[in-house]
Design a protein around this motif. Structure first.
Motif, mmCIF file in Angstrom:
data_model
loop_
_atom_site.group_PDB
_atom_site.id
_atom_site.type_symbol
_atom_site.label_atom_id
_atom_site.label_comp_id
_atom_site.label_asym_id
_atom_site.label_seq_id
_atom_site.Cartn_x
_atom_site.Cartn_y
_atom_site.Cartn_z
ATOM 1 N N MET A 66 0.819 -1.203 0.000
ATOM 2 C CA MET A 66 0.000 0.000 0.000
ATOM 3 C C MET A 66 0.862 1.267 0.000
ATOM 4 S SD MET A 66 -2.719 1.413 2.777
ATOM 5 C CE MET A 66 -1.325 2.078 3.700
ATOM 6 N N LYS A 67 1.925 1.276 0.804
ATOM 7 C CA LYS A 67 2.752 2.478 0.920
ATOM 8 C C LYS A 67 3.541 2.769 -0.351
ATOM 9 C CE LYS A 67 3.381 2.766 5.940
ATOM 10 N NZ LYS A 67 4.349 2.743 7.056
ATOM 11 N N MET A 68 3.698 1.778 -1.215
ATOM 12 C CA MET A 68 4.364 2.056 -2.481
ATOM 13 C C MET A 68 3.459 2.845 -3.426
ATOM 14 S SD MET A 68 6.891 -1.143 -3.396
ATOM 15 C CE MET A 68 5.722 -2.496 -3.168
ATOM 16 N N ILE A 69 2.153 2.799 -3.203
ATOM 17 C CA ILE A 69 1.233 3.533 -4.072
ATOM 18 C C ILE A 69 1.454 5.035 -3.938
ATOM 19 C CG2 ILE A 69 -1.213 4.043 -4.527
ATOM 20 C CD1 ILE A 69 -1.832 1.162 -3.661
ATOM 21 N N ASN A 70 1.700 5.526 -2.701
ATOM 22 C CA ASN A 70 1.970 6.957 -2.537
ATOM 23 C C ASN A 70 3.458 7.241 -2.326
ATOM 24 O OD1 ASN A 70 2.312 6.096 0.088
ATOM 25 N ND2 ASN A 70 0.892 7.570 1.009
ATOM 26 N N ARG A 71 4.303 6.244 -2.595
ATOM 27 C CA ARG A 71 5.754 6.382 -2.585
ATOM 28 C C ARG A 71 6.311 6.711 -1.206
ATOM 29 N NH1 ARG A 71 7.245 8.667 -7.451
ATOM 30 N NH2 ARG A 71 9.400 8.711 -6.693
ATOM 31 N N LEU A 72 5.576 6.370 -0.128
ATOM 32 C CA LEU A 72 6.203 6.422 1.191
ATOM 33 C C LEU A 72 7.293 5.359 1.261
ATOM 34 C CD1 LEU A 72 3.203 7.000 3.616
ATOM 35 C CD2 LEU A 72 5.133 8.536 3.214
ATOM 36 N N ILE A 73 7.113 4.298 0.492
ATOM 37 C CA ILE A 73 8.152 3.298 0.262
ATOM 38 C C ILE A 73 8.372 3.239 -1.245
ATOM 39 C CG2 ILE A 73 8.736 0.842 0.368
ATOM 40 C CD1 ILE A 73 7.186 0.671 2.975
ATOM 41 N N GLU A 74 9.635 3.353 -1.652
ATOM 42 C CA GLU A 74 9.936 3.355 -3.082
ATOM 43 C C GLU A 74 10.024 1.924 -3.612
ATOM 44 O OE1 GLU A 74 10.056 5.708 -5.172
ATOM 45 O OE2 GLU A 74 10.137 7.497 -3.914
ATOM 46 N N PRO A 75 9.286 1.604 -4.680
ATOM 47 C CA PRO A 75 9.406 0.262 -5.271
ATOM 48 C C PRO A 75 10.780 0.063 -5.897
ATOM 49 C CG PRO A 75 8.046 1.692 -6.649
ATOM 50 C CD PRO A 75 8.316 2.451 -5.389
ATOM 51 N N THR A 76 11.261 -1.159 -5.827
ATOM 52 C CA THR A 76 12.535 -1.492 -6.472
ATOM 53 C C THR A 76 12.362 -1.590 -7.968
ATOM 54 O OG1 THR A 76 13.185 -2.715 -4.485
ATOM 55 C CG2 THR A 76 14.443 -3.140 -6.492
ATOM 56 N N SER A 77 11.233 -2.153 -8.396
ATOM 57 C CA SER A 77 10.950 -2.276 -9.824
ATOM 58 C C SER A 77 9.444 -2.388 -10.027
ATOM 59 C CB SER A 77 11.656 -3.504 -10.416
ATOM 60 O OG SER A 77 11.202 -4.691 -9.777
ATOM 61 N N GLY A 78 9.025 -2.248 -11.272
ATOM 62 C CA GLY A 78 7.608 -2.336 -11.606
ATOM 63 C C GLY A 78 6.988 -0.964 -11.812
ATOM 64 N N ARG A 79 5.724 -0.979 -12.207
ATOM 65 C CA ARG A 79 5.000 0.269 -12.453
ATOM 66 C C ARG A 79 3.766 0.346 -11.559
ATOM 67 N NH1 ARG A 79 3.298 2.088 -18.088
ATOM 68 N NH2 ARG A 79 1.989 0.225 -18.002
ATOM 69 N N ILE A 80 3.425 1.574 -11.148
ATOM 70 C CA ILE A 80 2.189 1.817 -10.408
ATOM 71 C C ILE A 80 1.456 2.947 -11.118
ATOM 72 C CG2 ILE A 80 1.158 2.519 -8.222
ATOM 73 C CD1 ILE A 80 3.683 1.391 -6.837
ATOM 74 N N LEU A 81 0.283 2.647 -11.634
ATOM 75 C CA LEU A 81 -0.494 3.631 -12.364
ATOM 76 C C LEU A 81 -1.716 4.054 -11.553
ATOM 77 C CD1 LEU A 81 1.067 1.892 -14.621
ATOM 78 C CD2 LEU A 81 -0.630 2.849 -16.190
ATOM 79 N N ILE A 82 -1.954 5.350 -11.491
ATOM 80 C CA ILE A 82 -3.211 5.886 -10.985
ATOM 81 C C ILE A 82 -3.893 6.533 -12.178
ATOM 82 C CG2 ILE A 82 -4.306 7.522 -9.421
ATOM 83 C CD1 ILE A 82 -2.051 7.103 -7.471
ATOM 84 N N GLY A 83 -5.032 5.996 -12.581
ATOM 85 C CA GLY A 83 -5.577 6.350 -13.883
ATOM 86 C C GLY A 83 -4.637 5.810 -14.937
ATOM 87 N N ASP A 84 -4.181 6.674 -15.820
ATOM 88 C CA ASP A 84 -3.232 6.252 -16.865
ATOM 89 C C ASP A 84 -1.829 6.783 -16.606
ATOM 90 O OD1 ASP A 84 -5.238 4.916 -18.350
ATOM 91 O OD2 ASP A 84 -5.895 6.818 -19.223
ATOM 92 N N VAL A 85 -1.610 7.306 -15.409
ATOM 93 C CA VAL A 85 -0.332 7.948 -15.090
ATOM 94 C C VAL A 85 0.541 7.020 -14.259
ATOM 95 C CG1 VAL A 85 0.767 9.916 -13.960
ATOM 96 C CG2 VAL A 85 -1.409 10.225 -15.156
ATOM 97 N N ASP A 86 1.772 6.809 -14.710
ATOM 98 C CA ASP A 86 2.755 6.026 -13.946
ATOM 99 C C ASP A 86 3.339 6.938 -12.872
ATOM 100 O OD1 ASP A 86 4.751 4.504 -12.888
ATOM 101 O OD2 ASP A 86 5.705 4.001 -14.797
ATOM 102 N N VAL A 87 2.882 6.753 -11.638
ATOM 103 C CA VAL A 87 3.277 7.667 -10.561
ATOM 104 C C VAL A 87 4.672 7.376 -10.025
ATOM 105 C CG1 VAL A 87 0.881 8.096 -9.897
ATOM 106 C CG2 VAL A 87 2.166 6.275 -8.755
ATOM 107 N N THR A 88 5.298 6.318 -10.481
ATOM 108 C CA THR A 88 6.666 6.043 -10.031
ATOM 109 C C THR A 88 7.644 7.066 -10.603
ATOM 110 O OG1 THR A 88 7.020 4.459 -11.846
ATOM 111 C CG2 THR A 88 6.257 3.578 -9.742
ATOM 112 N N HIS A 89 7.181 7.871 -11.580
ATOM 113 C CA HIS A 89 8.041 8.923 -12.136
ATOM 114 C C HIS A 89 7.633 10.312 -11.650
ATOM 115 C CE1 HIS A 89 9.860 5.938 -14.672
ATOM 116 N NE2 HIS A 89 8.721 5.677 -15.293
ATOM 117 N N ALA A 90 6.615 10.381 -10.778
ATOM 118 C CA ALA A 90 6.139 11.676 -10.297
ATOM 119 C C ALA A 90 6.994 12.176 -9.141
ATOM 120 C CB ALA A 90 4.681 11.553 -9.852
ATOM 121 N N ASN A 91 6.935 13.470 -8.888
ATOM 122 C CA ASN A 91 7.549 14.037 -7.696
ATOM 123 C C ASN A 91 6.817 13.472 -6.481
ATOM 124 O OD1 ASN A 91 7.528 16.004 -5.383
ATOM 125 N ND2 ASN A 91 9.027 17.048 -6.687
#
Length: 407
Positions: A66-91
């Motif tokens: 769950m915490k990887m969804i809002n990047r409180l924990i950074e994923p090592t690999s993979g993609r997380i999309l909210i809508g059509d946006v890959d939030v792993t590249h967001a600020n």
């Protein structure tokens, strides 16, 4: 919406647009020095506008997921999309302002007032004071706390349940499409927990957010979830389905262990107050003529009326004798022990509330806690008998044939 849109405009995902689906694709989290991944190649889709419960044993990775969804924990690999946006590249800081987050114990800042706690994200987003003040009052009303009474209080002046309500209001302040909830009701007593669960279901009927909710309590998952993901070590998804499908057909022995004994009784949790017949009680409004209220009650052969405020919210029961007193309806204080359930409450919850009521009925509310009617104990018992009978028929249909039947 582009990736840069979320990174550069943190209000883009929180403009009152309702909800967004969440997609985790091959998400992994590995910590240095540990042989096994905390979260190992998880792929799952969380539909927009649904409550998805993450359930599993301690250490299985559900909170990490769950915490990887809002990047409180950074994923090592993979993609997380909210809508059509890959939030792993967001600020990550701007991203978190677009995602509501509720933790156990509310996590309020003790030196901030209730209003200041709720206003944190809107201030970061640059809202003006007038807009923030209006939003604070709107949210306090939404979570059933009187703004005039609570906005200037400090967390230490609130009960555990009230603090948790403020925590939910704070998470909703900027109207985010996604809400993450990490065992939010785990630190309160059972009665308060039940009422907070009901409050969440009532809010969800109105707001339609995408909610990811971590819990260790399978009964809570059954009650709240549109879907339940049962996780094992490394956040392996053992079964991901609706509560009724999991109760009826556990995927394996591991899931059966979570379901536990009494699966048929758990089916009762799937039946909501909105699914049964409601009845009318005698009602009166604050400020009305008590004589008219007594007349209406006698026409229904009632000895008690339920008093509603100007927004049709139940305040307390009042007897015909009480109504005979001068100015009986001029000022009516709310009875915080009033037995109330929402249309989204379960029959089990309604029965629990009824056991503490001396009126033989429980008051039912809908959107914005407006009065809808009452539910009687006879109605609940009849519905429960029907659910139990249906569950028994289903269980018998799933039993393997005996040798005699085969021969």
């Amino acid at each position: 919406m582009s990736d840069s849109a979320i990174m550069n405009d943190p209000t883009a995902a929180s403009s009152g647009s309702g909800s967004e689906r969440i997609l985790l694709e091959n998400v992994t989290k590995r910590y240095a020095g540990q042989k096994d991944a905390a979260v190992d190649d998880v792929t799952m889709e969380i539909p927009a506008g649904e409550i998805v419960m993450l359930v599993g044993p301690s250490g299985c990775g559900k909170t990490t997921t769950m915490k990887m969804i809002n990047r409180l924990i950074e994923p090592t690999s993979g993609r997380i999309l909210i809508g059509d946006v890959d939030v792993t590249h967001a600020n990550p800081d701007k991203l978190r302002r677009t995602i509501g987050y509720v933790i156990q114990g509310a996590g309020l800042f003790p030196h901030y007032t209730v209003a200041e706690n709720i206003a944190i994200v809107p201030k970061l987003l640059g809202w003006d004071k007038k807009r923030i003040a209006a939003r604070v009052d709107e949210l306090l009303d939404l979570v059933n706390l009187e703004a005039d009474q609570y906005r200037n209080r400090y967390p230490r002046e609130l009960s555990g349940g009230q603090q948790q309500r403020v925590g939910v209001a704070r998470a909703l302040a900027a109207d985010p499409p996604v809400l993450l909830m990490d065992e939010p009701f785990g630190a309160v007593d059972p009665i308060t927990r039940q009422r907070l669960q009901d409050e969440l279901l009532r809010l969800q009927e109105e707001l339609n957010k995408t909610i990811v909710f971590v819990t260790h309590d399978f009964d809570e998952a059954v009650k709240l979830g549109d879907r339940i993901a049962i996780l094992n070590t490394g956040s392996e998804i053992v079964q991901y389905d609706t509560p009724d499908a999991i109760l009826a057909n556990p995927a394996n022995e591991f899931v059966e262990g979570f379901v536990g004994h009494g699966a048929a009784l758990k089916q009762l949790t799937l039946t909501r107050v909105r699914d049964v017949e409601l009845h009318d009680a005698a009602v009166a409004h604050v400020g009305e003529d008590p004589r008219e209220a007594m007349k209406a009650a006698r026409a229904l052969s009632r000895e008690w009326v339920i008093v509603l405020d100007a927004h049709d919210r139940p305040q307390r029961w009042m007897s015909l004798r009480d109504l005979q007193k001068p100015g009986a309806l001029d000022v009516v204080e709310r009875d915080f022990e009033l037995a109330v359930v929402s249309t989204a409450s379960t029959l089990n919850d309604a029965l629990d509330e009824m056991l503490t009521s001396s009126h033989g009925v429980v008051v039912v509310t809908g959107r914005r806690n407006a009065y809808q009617g009452v539910v009687r104990v006879e109605t609940i018992m009849k519905a429960m008998q029907q659910v139990q009978a249906a569950a028994q028929v289903q269980a018998e249909a799933q039993e393997p044939p005996t040798d005699e039947a085969v021969s």
